[in-house]
Scaffold this motif. Structure first.
Motif, PDB file in Angstrom:
ATOM      1  N   SER A 158      -7.847   6.683   6.965  1.00 14.76           N
ATOM      2  CA  SER A 158      -8.699   6.536   5.779  1.00 14.76           C
ATOM      3  C   SER A 158      -8.056   5.573   4.800  1.00 14.76           C
ATOM      4  N   ASP A 159      -8.899   4.816   4.105  1.00 13.51           N
ATOM      5  CA  ASP A 159      -8.390   3.887   3.096  1.00 13.51           C
ATOM      6  C   ASP A 159      -9.347   3.859   1.911  1.00 13.51           C
ATOM      7  N   ASN A 160      -8.913   3.258   0.831  1.00 16.93           N
ATOM      8  CA  ASN A 160      -9.773   3.065  -0.342  1.00 16.93           C
ATOM      9  C   ASN A 160     -10.050   1.571  -0.527  1.00 16.93           C
ATOM     10  N   GLY A 161     -10.391   0.917   0.596  1.00 16.96           N
ATOM     11  CA  GLY A 161     -10.574  -0.529   0.605  1.00 16.96           C
ATOM     12  C   GLY A 161     -11.986  -0.977   0.285  1.00 16.96           C
ATOM     13  N   PRO A 177      -7.503  -3.820  -0.533  1.00 13.20           N
ATOM     14  CA  PRO A 177      -6.872  -4.663  -1.561  1.00 13.20           C
ATOM     15  C   PRO A 177      -5.440  -4.223  -1.852  1.00 13.20           C
ATOM     16  N   LYS A 178      -4.652  -5.164  -2.288  1.00 11.90           N
ATOM     17  CA  LYS A 178      -3.219  -4.926  -2.536  1.00 11.90           C
ATOM     18  C   LYS A 178      -3.010  -3.708  -3.430  1.00 11.90           C
ATOM     19  N   GLY A 179      -2.038  -2.870  -3.021  1.00 12.44           N
ATOM     20  CA  GLY A 179      -1.732  -1.669  -3.793  1.00 12.44           C
ATOM     21  C   GLY A 179      -2.649  -0.499  -3.505  1.00 12.44           C
ATOM     22  N   GLY A 180      -3.313  -0.499  -2.370  1.00 12.62           N
ATOM     23  CA  GLY A 180      -4.232   0.579  -2.022  1.00 12.62           C
ATOM     24  C   GLY A 180      -3.521   1.788  -1.445  1.00 12.62           C
ATOM     25  N   GLU A 181      -4.329   2.719  -0.949  1.00 12.34           N
ATOM     26  CA  GLU A 181      -3.778   3.962  -0.411  1.00 12.34           C
ATOM     27  C   GLU A 181      -4.402   4.228   0.957  1.00 12.34           C
ATOM     28  N   ILE A 182      -3.552   4.553   1.938  1.00 10.75           N
ATOM     29  CA  ILE A 182      -3.995   4.762   3.312  1.00 10.75           C
ATOM     30  C   ILE A 182      -3.450   6.097   3.813  1.00 10.75           C
ATOM     31  N   HIS A 183      -4.335   6.879   4.472  1.00 17.05           N
ATOM     32  CA  HIS A 183      -3.939   8.182   5.026  1.00 17.05           C
ATOM     33  C   HIS A 183      -4.102   8.164   6.544  1.00 17.05           C
ATOM     34  N   ILE A 184      -3.043   8.519   7.242  1.00 17.54           N
ATOM     35  CA  ILE A 184      -3.070   8.653   8.699  1.00 17.54           C
ATOM     36  C   ILE A 184      -2.900  10.126   9.015  1.00 17.54           C
ATOM     37  N   ARG A 185      -3.858  10.707   9.750  1.00 15.76           N
ATOM     38  CA  ARG A 185      -3.838  12.154   9.995  1.00 15.76           C
ATOM     39  C   ARG A 185      -3.961  12.462  11.485  1.00 15.76           C
ATOM     40  N   TRP A 186      -3.281  13.532  11.885  1.00 18.50           N
ATOM     41  CA  TRP A 186      -3.389  14.062  13.254  1.00 18.50           C
ATOM     42  C   TRP A 186      -3.517  15.573  13.147  1.00 18.50           C
ATOM     43  N   HIS A 200       0.839  -1.199   0.000  1.00 15.45           N
ATOM     44  CA  HIS A 200       0.000   0.000   0.000  1.00 15.45           C
ATOM     45  C   HIS A 200       0.876   1.252   0.000  1.00 15.45           C
ATOM     46  N   LEU A 201       0.280   2.350  -0.395  1.00 18.10           N
ATOM     47  CA  LEU A 201       0.934   3.651  -0.285  1.00 18.10           C
ATOM     48  C   LEU A 201       0.364   4.316   0.972  1.00 18.10           C
ATOM     49  N   ALA A 253      -6.959  -1.127   8.464  1.00 18.83           N
ATOM     50  CA  ALA A 253      -6.926  -0.470   7.153  1.00 18.83           C
ATOM     51  C   ALA A 253      -5.986  -1.204   6.205  1.00 18.83           C
ATOM     52  N   ILE A 254      -4.867  -1.678   6.734  1.00 20.45           N
ATOM     53  CA  ILE A 254      -3.901  -2.412   5.898  1.00 20.45           C
ATOM     54  C   ILE A 254      -4.485  -3.752   5.457  1.00 20.45           C
TER      55      ILE A 254
END
Length: 335
Positions: free
Chosen positions: A267-270, A246-255, A211-212, A241-242
């Motif tokens: 957040s993820d695009n799963g 699905p493989k090769g997705g994108e995950i954002h961790i925010r504070w 994932h990115l 989220a990981i």
């Protein structure tokens, strides 16, 4: 039934008082020197006013006694003095219902305590024999002359033993979180440092998923809390989220810091979550997809732990999701 009886009682007493006041008014009219329509109306109006005033004073008097009767549950007989029989009967019913409610509440608390103790004791007792079994399984599975069919069997037993161990550890953690006295003292948590550490751990877990993962820290704020438990909760959200993207997705961790508090979000695009499941996600052992949860090694207790950890920090969890598009798990910490 009680409402109808009360209405009948009030109307009955109201009628009696009005009848008495009418008689009083007619007597006044009789003694009037000038027997005219205006004098009769004046007498009737006066009698109605007096009757209504007497009725209000009577009702207020009875309600005052009713309140005193309900406030004192230890000495009911003494409080009956001056209380109308209808109110006395109603008060006894209300008092009985209140006592039954209190008994049910105490019974519920007792059963809840028994449940917590049972889960904690059973989980603790299972951990020792399970550790022994896992040790023997590991020893046998490492034998060089072990037949292939037994290698597969020992591998499956080892996996299920590890899964059972994770469930027991999570149950023990939940039991500890439910008992506020065992958590120790809150300390200052350097959130930017903690999130950087979680980001590094996420990159290590991400090797097989590719994932990115993005980390955005827009606030240097620190929190007062229990760092170990908070680390476990935040890591659980990132791990989910990981695993469920699905493989090769994108995950954002925010504070970030906002007007209503400090916000942490993942957040993820799963695969997303259906709306009917969102409200129940924090229940123990609740799974949206049981098969997929077992494949990923989930215990079904992760989000329940998250909820209890957040309760200890007076924080709130918000979940938004769209099937096949994205999911966002947000936590709001009060300032």
């Amino acid at each position: 039934m009680a409402k109808r009886t009360l209405t009948t009682y009030l109307w009955k007493n109201f009628g009696i008082v009005i009848a008495i006041s009418l008689c009083f008014g007619l007597i006044l009219a009789f003694f009037c020197k000038n027997w005219q329509i205006s004098g009769l109306l004046f007498a009737l109006t006066l009698s109605f006013s007096l009757g209504f005033g007497i009725f209000c004073i009577f009702l207020f008097y009875q309600l005052q006694h009713l309140q005193k009767f309900l406030d004192n549950s230890e000495n009911q007989l003494d409080n009956k003095i001056g209380l109308n029989p209808f109110f006395e009967k109603s008060a006894l019913k209300i008092q009985k219902i209140s006592q039954e409610k209190q008994e049910l509440s105490e019974r519920h608390q007792q059963l809840d305590t028994m449940r917590k103790d049972f889960v904690a004791n059973v989980s603790h007792e299972l951990r020792t024999p399970l550790t022994v079994l896992m040790g023997y399984l590991e020893t046998f599975s490492e034998q060089p002359d072990l037949e292939p069919r037994w290698q597969r069997a020992f591998s499956q037993m080892s996996q299920q033993s590890l899964r059972m161990k994770n469930i027991i550890n999570d149950l023990l953690l939940l039991s500890k979180l439910e008992n506020d006295n065992n958590l120790g003292e809150m300390k200052e948590i350097d959130m930017p440092r903690l999130l950087t550490q979680l980001f590094d751990d996420a990159q290590a877990q991400n090797r097989d998923f590719e994932h990115l993962i993005h980390l955005e820290i827009d606030s240097q704020a620190h929190l007062q809390g229990y760092e170990d438990y908070l680390t476990s909760a935040l890591n659980n959200l990132i791990t989910n989220a990981i695993k469920y993207t699905p493989k090769g997705g994108e995950i954002h961790i925010r504070w970030t810091e906002q007007a209503d508090g400090y916000h942490f979000s993942v957040s993820d695009n799963g695969i997303g979550i259906a709306p009917e499941h969102i409200e129940r996600l924090t229940e123990r052992f609740y799974r949206v997809d049981s098969g997929r949860s077992r494949e990923t090694g989930g215990t079904g207790l992760g989000l329940a732990i998250v909820k209890h950890v957040l309760n200890q920090h007076h924080a709130k969890l918000h979940i938004t999701s769209q099937i096949g598009k994205s999911s966002t798990f947000s936590i709001i910490f009060p300032k």
